[in-house]
Design a protein around this motif. Structure first.
Motif, PDB file in Angstrom:
ATOM      1  N   UNK A 194       8.750   1.402   7.225  1.00  0.00           N
ATOM      2  CA  UNK A 194       7.773   1.026   6.199  1.00  0.00           C
ATOM      3  C   UNK A 194       6.406   1.653   6.472  1.00  0.00           C
ATOM      4  N   UNK A 195       6.036   1.707   7.746  1.00  0.00           N
ATOM      5  CA  UNK A 195       4.753   2.341   8.090  1.00  0.00           C
ATOM      6  C   UNK A 195       4.791   3.823   7.747  1.00  0.00           C
ATOM      7  N   UNK A 196       5.918   4.484   8.046  1.00  0.00           N
ATOM      8  CA  UNK A 196       6.062   5.896   7.708  1.00  0.00           C
ATOM      9  C   UNK A 196       6.034   6.093   6.192  1.00  0.00           C
ATOM     10  N   UNK A 197       6.709   5.191   5.455  1.00  0.00           N
ATOM     11  CA  UNK A 197       6.750   5.255   3.989  1.00  0.00           C
ATOM     12  C   UNK A 197       5.339   5.185   3.405  1.00  0.00           C
ATOM     13  N   UNK A 198       4.530   4.283   3.929  1.00  0.00           N
ATOM     14  CA  UNK A 198       3.163   4.131   3.425  1.00  0.00           C
ATOM     15  C   UNK A 198       2.296   5.330   3.788  1.00  0.00           C
ATOM     16  N   UNK A 199       2.459   5.853   4.995  1.00  0.00           N
ATOM     17  CA  UNK A 199       1.631   6.989   5.413  1.00  0.00           C
ATOM     18  C   UNK A 199       1.949   8.235   4.599  1.00  0.00           C
ATOM     19  N   UNK A 200       3.168   8.299   4.021  1.00  0.00           N
ATOM     20  CA  UNK A 200       3.553   9.431   3.174  1.00  0.00           C
ATOM     21  C   UNK A 200       3.326   9.122   1.689  1.00  0.00           C
ATOM     22  N   UNK A 201       2.390   8.230   1.440  1.00  0.00           N
ATOM     23  CA  UNK A 201       1.966   7.895   0.074  1.00  0.00           C
ATOM     24  C   UNK A 201       3.075   7.248  -0.749  1.00  0.00           C
TER      25      UNK A 201
ATOM     26  N   UNK B  71      13.245   6.522  -3.362  1.00  0.00           N
ATOM     27  CA  UNK B  71      13.977   5.434  -3.984  1.00  0.00           C
ATOM     28  C   UNK B  71      14.221   4.247  -3.076  1.00  0.00           C
ATOM     29  N   UNK B  72      13.373   4.102  -2.048  1.00  0.00           N
ATOM     30  CA  UNK B  72      13.550   2.949  -1.163  1.00  0.00           C
ATOM     31  C   UNK B  72      13.091   1.683  -1.886  1.00  0.00           C
ATOM     32  N   UNK B  73      13.852   0.599  -1.787  1.00  0.00           N
ATOM     33  CA  UNK B  73      13.451  -0.657  -2.448  1.00  0.00           C
ATOM     34  C   UNK B  73      12.089  -1.139  -1.946  1.00  0.00           C
ATOM     35  N   UNK B  74      11.262  -1.580  -2.864  1.00  0.00           N
ATOM     36  CA  UNK B  74       9.883  -1.940  -2.520  1.00  0.00           C
ATOM     37  C   UNK B  74       9.803  -3.118  -1.563  1.00  0.00           C
ATOM     38  N   UNK B  75      10.547  -4.154  -1.851  1.00  0.00           N
ATOM     39  CA  UNK B  75      10.439  -5.381  -1.052  1.00  0.00           C
ATOM     40  C   UNK B  75      11.652  -5.612  -0.160  1.00  0.00           C
ATOM     41  N   UNK B  76      12.445  -4.578   0.065  1.00  0.00           N
ATOM     42  CA  UNK B  76      13.650  -4.730   0.889  1.00  0.00           C
ATOM     43  C   UNK B  76      13.314  -4.510   2.360  1.00  0.00           C
TER      44      UNK B  76
END
Length: 722
Positions: free
Chosen positions: A39-46, A52-57
């Protein structure tokens, strides 16, 4: 009538199915630390929508997130190549992915530095074709399972400060198309499993001799600044070497005992060295290869002819010198004439290599075309032995990457070296704060004339050239120099928080005590700087003057070791430093012999760690006699947890993890052992400190608010950000 048997069967089957679903869903629950890292990597990559990763999963293993592969509840692979990803890579999080073996984020648009903390057990690491900047992180040295490293096609800079000693499983290394500079690290010779290496299109310098004995099948070193010769062994592999400054003269013969170059492997491309970047299999064949004699063989023949000519010329002159005294008298009345041309072989250069030692023939290493005038009162032998060998000193030019300042410039920026600008005073001179008109602040070290006399200008330029090659995040960077009117000054980057000595021992209203996280971070950064000097630099450097006053702290309390290389290159530096014996930093053997070694550096580093732990000075005459020497007082208590708790710096107010403190003390005990052979190398010290950090899990959540340390700089990051 109800068929109870069928009803029972249906109920049983349904229950069994529900139970299986529940068990499978429970087993698929992903490790929470792995989820947090993703999740941290997902956020750092905007937060890229294309993933298509689920937002709250929070179960990538159970929900099959794109690019994520798992084994049980652990993430084992992250493959996100060619997805037009943007943003940066966070400096933390990857270290928690302990099961990750493949990390591929290539062919995207990511920028910023490569994270220092990387998956500890990764085997394949691919960050190629992005816009990553900064240096190659030294932490790659700790990825002992690495088999494939690809950082190509980025904007990486600085020297390659990686210790390859423990990367024996690495088989493919691709650093091509960056702006990496400096010499190749000596530890590259430890890459016993390497088969493919791409270094092309960088700014590497020096020779490639350290690659000679590696089991390489393919090597590309095109378009760099390499010099010297291509080792003979590398000419039998698929090598591309164009666009470098290779020497045009024949290579010197190998030293005695060197095994013959093996024949080229027929399974690989052959045909010599490609100087245009094309494969040697393109049809161009070296003339030397046609005749069955390689370039090395031709060079050997040429050198043999030169050597034989030198011997013949020597004996001809020897025989000529044995003429009778009457002949000598006759010669005395005539002008000196050169030897007949048929008796003299012109020798431009005979290298005193291991192949032939001219000293065995009582003559010099070169023979001039014209003999010297003959003195009738001496024999020819006397005349030969009376000659003094002429030493031609190599002209050293100042490096282009450091700026040359004038005395006038530095006088203006330092208030004519006034006391108001004085920062510190050390063994080699005083350091002043220089404020420039553009707002830039630098540190100017004015070398004492007793260290470098006025007529040592050429030596000083050589010192500048050597120090300018040192590049490491924890080493103070040389910015410029000044050599005018007999004055010698070095200009360094300036660090606003001063020295570690000031933080520990000089209190003022602007500073707060260093918290435990900061102390561990400072020790680890300093250890990395020393490891770089000892085990990565070529040639290796003994610092000789490790002390808290030479550890400078920037705004984020990152340590920067100063005076690196100075004591190694300044003449008589050891005599100057020996005046400081008794300061508490010197190893016992230095006090006896005056000689500094890698092991004495390790001892001094251990003393600095003791300072960090206790808050005491290495030697304090104001204390009781039994407590004046910090090492002597502290060493017996390092393995006693109760005694250890009492010797901790009171300024910490008990805010430290006990296990972390104990491990910190264990490292100190190893470093300050009285026998140098029992002290560990700095690479082992670094590994021990890294393990300490990983185990301690010292984050802000451990202590709540973690803002202690300095009002002079910004809030420091948690230890996990190191």
């Amino acid at each position: 009538m109800v068929d109870f048997g069928r009803v029972i069967m249906v109920l049983f089957t349904s229950t069994y199915f529900i139970l299986l679903v529940w068990i499978s869903s429970t087993a698929a629950t992903t490790d929470p630390t792995h989820v947090a890292a993703l999740k941290a990597m997902f956020q750092s990559m905007n937060s890229p929508s294309q993933l298509g990763w689920p937002t709250n999963a929070d179960d990538p293993c159970g929900q099959s997130w794109k690019g994520i592969t798992c084994s049980a509840n652990s993430v084992t692979q992250i493959v996100l190549s060619n997805l037009a990803l943007t943003g940066t890579l966070l400096p933390y999080g990857f270290q928690d992915l302990t099961s990750l073996t493949n990390l591929d984020i290539s062919n995207n648009n990511l920028f910023g530095p490569i994270p220092y903390q990387l998956p500890p057990n990764v085997q394949r690491l691919n960050f190629a074709h992005n816009n990553l900047t900064g240096a190659v992180p030294y932490s790659i040295s700790n990825l002992t399972s690495l088999t494939d490293l690809n950082l190509s096609h980025n904007q990486l800079q600085q020297a390659l400060n990686v210790n390859f000693q423990y990367l024996s499983t690495l088989s493919k290394l691709d650093l091509s198309f960056n702006s990496l500079a400096g010499d190749l690290p000596q530890t590259m010779s430890s890459l016993s499993g390497i088969t493919t290496m791409y270094l092309q299109n960088n700014q590497f310098t020096g020779t490639i001799d350290i690659l000679a004995n590696l089991p390489l099948h393919s090597l590309n070193v095109e378009n760099n600044n390499f010099t010297g010769w291509i080792p003979e062994r590398l000419k039998n592999i698929d090598i591309q070497s164009g666009g470098n400054a290779w020497s045009s003269v024949p290579a010197p013969p190998p030293p005695p005992g060197t095994p013959p170059v093996p024949k080229s492997n027929q399974h690989h491309k052959s045909g010599g060295v490609s100087t245009t970047g094309q494969d040697a299999s393109s049809g161009t064949i070296d003339e030397g290869k046609k005749s069955g004699i390689g370039g090395g063989g031709i060079a050997g023949i040429v050198i043999s002819i030169i050597v034989v000519g030198a011997v013949v010329a020597f004996f001809l002159m020897k025989r000529k010198s044995k003429k009778s005294s009457s002949d000598v008298e006759k010669l005395g009345s005539q002008s000196t004439a050169p030897l007949p041309s048929n008796e003299v072989h012109e020798v431009t250069s005979v290298q005193t290599s291991s192949v032939f030692d001219l000293k065995r023939f009582d003559t010099s290493a070169s023979i001039n075309l014209k003999p010297p005038p003959i003195d009738r009162h001496k024999s020819f032998d006397d005349n030969e032995h009376s000659k003094k060998s002429t030493i031609v000193k190599k002209t050293v030019t100042a490096p282009a990457d450091v700026q040359s300042y004038s005395i006038a410039d530095l006088q203006i920026t330092t208030g004519s070296f006034s006391v108001d600008h004085l920062v510190s005073e050390g063994s080699f001179g005083r350091v002043y704060r220089a404020q420039f008109d553009d707002g830039k602040v630098l540190a100017v070290k004015k070398i004492d004339s007793s260290v470098l006399p006025n007529d040592f200008s050429e030596d000083f330029i050589e010192i500048v050239a050597n120090i300018s090659h040192l590049h490491h995040p924890n080493v103070t960077e040389l910015v410029g120099y000044c050599s005018e009117h007999g004055q010698h000054l070095l200009v360094y980057e300036f660090h606003k928080n001063g020295s570690l000595h000031d933080f520990l021992h000089v209190s003022d209203e602007y500073s707060k005590p260093l918290i435990w996280n900061s102390r561990v971070k400072i020790a680890l950064g300093t250890a990395r700087a020393l490891e770089y000097l000892h085990e990565v630099c070529s040639p290796s450097i003994v610092h000789k003057n490790i002390k808290s006053g030479n550890i400078l702290l920037d705004a984020e309390l990152n340590p920067h070791l100063s005076d690196c290389g100075l004591a190694s290159y300044v003449p008589n530096a050891e005599q100057i430093l020996n005046h400081n014996v008794g300061s508490g930093y010197d190893a016992p053997e230095v006090a006896l012999s005056g000689q500094y070694t890698f092991k004495s550096d390790v001892y001094s580093f251990g003393v600095v760690m003791l300072e960090l732990l206790s808050g005491r000075k290495p030697f304090d005459s104001s204390r009781l006699r039994a407590e004046q020497s910090l090492v002597r007082w502290a060493t017996p208590q390092l393995h006693d947890i109760d005694a250890l708790a009492k010797m901790v710096d009171p300024a910490l107010k008990g805010l430290y993890p006990v296990k972390s403190l104990s491990r910190f003390a264990d490292v100190i005990a190893l470093c300050v052992q009285s026998e140098p052979e029992f002290r560990p190398p700095m690479s082992e010290v670094v590994q021990a400190m890294v393990r300490l950090v990983q185990r301690a899990n010292m984050s802000r959540r451990t202590f709540g608010s973690d803002h202690g340390g300095s009002l002079r700089g910004s809030d420091e990051p948690a230890i996990q950000d190191i």
